[in-house]
Design a protein around this motif. Structure first.
Motif, PDB file in Angstrom:
ATOM      1  N   ASN A   5    -130.926  33.650 -38.185  1.00  0.00           N
ATOM      2  CA  ASN A   5    -131.446  33.634 -39.558  1.00  0.00           C
ATOM      3  C   ASN A   5    -131.608  32.206 -40.053  1.00  0.00           C
ATOM      4  O   ASN A   5    -131.991  31.996 -41.200  1.00  0.00           O
ATOM      5  CB  ASN A   5    -130.505  34.407 -40.484  1.00  0.00           C
ATOM      6  N   ASN A   6    -131.302  31.233 -39.210  1.00  0.00           N
ATOM      7  CA  ASN A   6    -131.399  29.828 -39.591  1.00  0.00           C
ATOM      8  C   ASN A   6    -132.840  29.346 -39.606  1.00  0.00           C
ATOM      9  O   ASN A   6    -133.711  29.915 -38.956  1.00  0.00           O
ATOM     10  CB  ASN A   6    -130.611  28.957 -38.613  1.00  0.00           C
ATOM     11  N   TRP A   7    -133.057  28.275 -40.326  1.00  0.00           N
ATOM     12  CA  TRP A   7    -134.319  27.546 -40.298  1.00  0.00           C
ATOM     13  C   TRP A   7    -134.054  26.220 -39.593  1.00  0.00           C
ATOM     14  O   TRP A   7    -132.923  25.742 -39.560  1.00  0.00           O
ATOM     15  CB  TRP A   7    -134.816  27.297 -41.725  1.00  0.00           C
ATOM     16  N   VAL A  25    -138.587  28.953 -38.072  1.00  0.00           N
ATOM     17  CA  VAL A  25    -137.431  29.777 -37.706  1.00  0.00           C
ATOM     18  C   VAL A  25    -137.308  29.862 -36.192  1.00  0.00           C
ATOM     19  O   VAL A  25    -136.304  30.331 -35.671  1.00  0.00           O
ATOM     20  CB  VAL A  25    -137.500  31.203 -38.312  1.00  0.00           C
ATOM     21  N   THR A  56    -130.559  22.226 -37.530  1.00  0.00           N
ATOM     22  CA  THR A  56    -130.415  23.564 -38.082  1.00  0.00           C
ATOM     23  C   THR A  56    -130.094  23.516 -39.575  1.00  0.00           C
ATOM     24  O   THR A  56    -129.316  22.673 -40.012  1.00  0.00           O
ATOM     25  CB  THR A  56    -129.274  24.303 -37.353  1.00  0.00           C
ATOM     26  N   HIS A  57    -130.710  24.428 -40.306  1.00  0.00           N
ATOM     27  CA  HIS A  57    -130.455  24.581 -41.741  1.00  0.00           C
ATOM     28  C   HIS A  57    -130.181  26.047 -42.027  1.00  0.00           C
ATOM     29  O   HIS A  57    -130.730  26.930 -41.369  1.00  0.00           O
ATOM     30  CB  HIS A  57    -131.650  24.081 -42.557  1.00  0.00           C
ATOM     31  N   PRO A  58    -129.332  26.336 -43.026  1.00  0.00           N
ATOM     32  CA  PRO A  58    -128.938  27.718 -43.299  1.00  0.00           C
ATOM     33  C   PRO A  58    -130.030  28.576 -43.929  1.00  0.00           C
ATOM     34  O   PRO A  58    -129.981  29.806 -43.852  1.00  0.00           O
ATOM     35  CB  PRO A  58    -127.750  27.578 -44.249  1.00  0.00           C
ATOM     36  N   ASN A  59    -131.039  27.925 -44.543  1.00  0.00           N
ATOM     37  CA  ASN A  59    -132.098  28.692 -45.208  1.00  0.00           C
ATOM     38  C   ASN A  59    -133.355  27.839 -45.352  1.00  0.00           C
ATOM     39  O   ASN A  59    -133.342  26.648 -45.067  1.00  0.00           O
ATOM     40  CB  ASN A  59    -131.618  29.192 -46.578  1.00  0.00           C
ATOM     41  N   ARG A  60    -134.427  28.484 -45.807  1.00  0.00           N
ATOM     42  CA  ARG A  60    -135.701  27.794 -45.926  1.00  0.00           C
ATOM     43  C   ARG A  60    -135.637  26.666 -46.956  1.00  0.00           C
ATOM     44  O   ARG A  60    -136.223  25.594 -46.768  1.00  0.00           O
ATOM     45  CB  ARG A  60    -136.802  28.778 -46.300  1.00  0.00           C
ATOM     46  N   SER A  61    -134.956  26.896 -48.038  1.00  0.00           N
ATOM     47  CA  SER A  61    -134.857  25.882 -49.086  1.00  0.00           C
ATOM     48  C   SER A  61    -134.243  24.591 -48.550  1.00  0.00           C
ATOM     49  O   SER A  61    -134.765  23.497 -48.783  1.00  0.00           O
ATOM     50  CB  SER A  61    -134.029  26.418 -50.258  1.00  0.00           C
ATOM     51  N   SER A  62    -133.159  24.717 -47.830  1.00  0.00           N
ATOM     52  CA  SER A  62    -132.489  23.547 -47.254  1.00  0.00           C
ATOM     53  C   SER A  62    -133.407  22.825 -46.272  1.00  0.00           C
ATOM     54  O   SER A  62    -133.507  21.593 -46.274  1.00  0.00           O
ATOM     55  CB  SER A  62    -131.199  23.990 -46.563  1.00  0.00           C
TER      56      SER A  62
END
Length: 89
Positions: A5-7, A25, A56-62
């Motif tokens: 689910n990471n970006w 993704v 790696t980032h936890p979400n799209r915003s990050s």
């Protein structure tokens, strides 16, 4: 690369020596799309030479905030930053 689910933020070196920064993704699939000319308009006219790395980032915003920050760096700063990124194995 495993699906998560990471970006990911990634940096590509183009054949003319320029650098392209993007988010996705799925790094493998996105890099393949760039190589096939179906990725981004920029990489259609500046074909990829190699994937320099990703983070790696936890979400799209990050990931989007990181992309914005990296795109504001000078080329020399981008090269230095790219040296800190993870590599595909």
């Amino acid at each position: 690369m495993m699906k998560t689910n990471n970006w990911f933020l990634y940096i590509i070196e183009c054949t003319d020596g320029s650098l392209y920064t993007g988010i996705t993704v799925d790094v493998d699939a996105r890099y393949a799309a760039h190589c096939q000319g179906t990725g981004a308009r920029y990489t259609r006219s500046h074909p990829p030479r190699r994937l320099l790395g990703f983070e790696t980032h936890p979400n799209r915003s990050s990931a989007s905030k990181a992309e914005y920050r990296i795109k504001r760096l000078s080329t020399a700063e981008k090269w230095k930053y790219a040296a800190t990124l993870q590599r595909l194995s």
